[in-house]
Design an enzyme around this catalytic site. Structure first.
Site, short mmCIF file in Angstrom:
data_model
loop_
_atom_site.label_atom_id
_atom_site.label_comp_id
_atom_site.label_asym_id
_atom_site.label_seq_id
_atom_site.Cartn_x
_atom_site.Cartn_y
_atom_site.Cartn_z
N ASN A 1 -7.12 -2.67 14.27
CA ASN A 1 -8.52 -2.97 13.96
C ASN A 1 -8.64 -4.22 13.08
O ASN A 1 -9.71 -4.51 12.55
CB ASN A 1 -9.19 -1.77 13.26
CG ASN A 1 -8.54 -1.43 11.92
OD1 ASN A 1 -7.57 -2.06 11.51
ND2 ASN A 1 -9.07 -0.44 11.23
N GLU B 1 -9.66 -1.99 5.38
CA GLU B 1 -10.24 -1.73 6.69
C GLU B 1 -11.41 -2.68 6.95
O GLU B 1 -11.90 -3.33 6.03
CB GLU B 1 -10.72 -0.27 6.75
CG GLU B 1 -9.62 0.77 6.47
CD GLU B 1 -8.62 0.93 7.61
OE1 GLU B 1 -8.41 -0.01 8.40
OE2 GLU B 1 -8.03 2.02 7.72
N HIS C 1 -7.03 -4.75 10.19
CA HIS C 1 -6.85 -4.58 8.75
C HIS C 1 -5.57 -5.25 8.25
O HIS C 1 -4.64 -5.47 9.02
CB HIS C 1 -6.91 -3.09 8.35
CG HIS C 1 -5.72 -2.26 8.70
ND1 HIS C 1 -5.78 -0.88 8.80
CD2 HIS C 1 -4.43 -2.58 8.98
CE1 HIS C 1 -4.58 -0.42 9.11
NE2 HIS C 1 -3.74 -1.42 9.23
N ASP D 1 0.84 -1.20 0.00
CA ASP D 1 0.00 0.00 0.00
C ASP D 1 0.87 1.25 0.00
O ASP D 1 2.09 1.17 0.15
CB ASP D 1 -0.96 0.00 1.21
CG ASP D 1 -0.28 -0.37 2.52
OD1 ASP D 1 0.96 -0.26 2.59
OD2 ASP D 1 -0.97 -0.78 3.46
#
Ligand code: PGA
Length: 250
Positions: free
Chosen positions: A132, A139, A134, A67
């Protein structure tokens, strides 16, 4: 899924670097998928040292980064281009012409998936995990069939990433990430996690049912995943009763 629980961050990084080095030695023309962030930083440092002491060469590999933030210049110290240059590319004999980032393909991110496919798919993908759950910047609630695309970062991720920036308002709110499908096509995956802030995400990813609520849980469906944890991130996972409930063989 093979899971290693190492005593601390240094041991985790050493384990990861040893596995990656062995892999590259056996597959000198391999395609690596690379993650950034604080988790793999020490692993890259060790790979640089292994190169320096002539234990491994990266000259024939190709790399695809997982990313990159949207809107940051590649020479911005917070960009992932910069991170990779500082932590890995400049420390080894990686041929910079064989390194690829999804933002370089803007605005047609499908071309990134096509390029990966044309190179024969990723042989070994390195992954971190967000607090979280991801993977990449996929996400919670990301589609499991997603491909490389631009995404909005969640509030949680923006908060987590703020530690790298002087002002919270400087944290990019958008990024381009490999999709979950892009990641799952990798032939082999190494997932790294350290620190107690990851223990919930690790537990949800490894012990709960596969769910888009925790994108990393999809890795339970991949046939060749190595998970390397430190004791803190593994804390909830290793509590005996949860351990028994886990379907995962160690
Ligand atoms: P970190 O990020 O390594 O900086 O904790 C991991 C991730 O968000 O995937």
């Amino acid at each position: 899924m093979k899971i290693y629980i190492e005593k601390d961050y240094n041991a985790l990084s050493k384990k990861a670097a040893d596995i990656i080095t062995d892999f590259v030695k056996k597959n000198s023309k391999c395609v690596l998928g690379l993650a950034t962030g604080s988790t793999p930083q020490k692993t890259y440092d060790l790979l640089g040292k292994m190169y320096k002491t002539k234990k491994v060469s990266f000259k024939n590999i190709k790399t695809f980064n997982l990313d990159e933030y949207s809107g940051l210049a590649t020479n911005n110290p917070q960009s992932y281009h910069y991170f990779m240059k500082q932590n890995f590319f400049d420390k080894t004999d990686v041929n910079i012409k064989n390194t690829f980032f999804p933002t370089d393909f803007a605005p047609n991110y499908k071309k990134y998936d096509k390029k990966i496919k044309d190179e024969g798919e990723i042989d070994l993908q390195i992954l971190g995990i967000g607090s979280n759950g991801h993977i990449g910047f996929n996400e919670p609630n990301s589609n499991f069939f997603s491909k490389t695309r631009q995404v909005k970062l969640s509030k949680n991720t923006i908060k987590d990433n703020a530690r790298f920036f002087k002002n919270k308002k400087d944290v990019p709110i958008k990024a381009v990430t490999m999709g979950i499908n892009t990641i799952m096509r990798a032939k082999k995956i190494i997932l790294l996690a350290n620190g107690s802030n990851k223990k919930e995400a690790v537990f949800n990813a490894l012990c709960k049912k596969v769910s888009t609520k925790t994108p990393a849980s999809i890795l339970q469906n991949h046939k060749d995943v190595i998970v390397i944890l430190d004791k803190e991130s593994a804390e909830k996972f290793t509590r005996l009763n949860n351990f028994a409930k886990s379907k995962i063989k160690i």
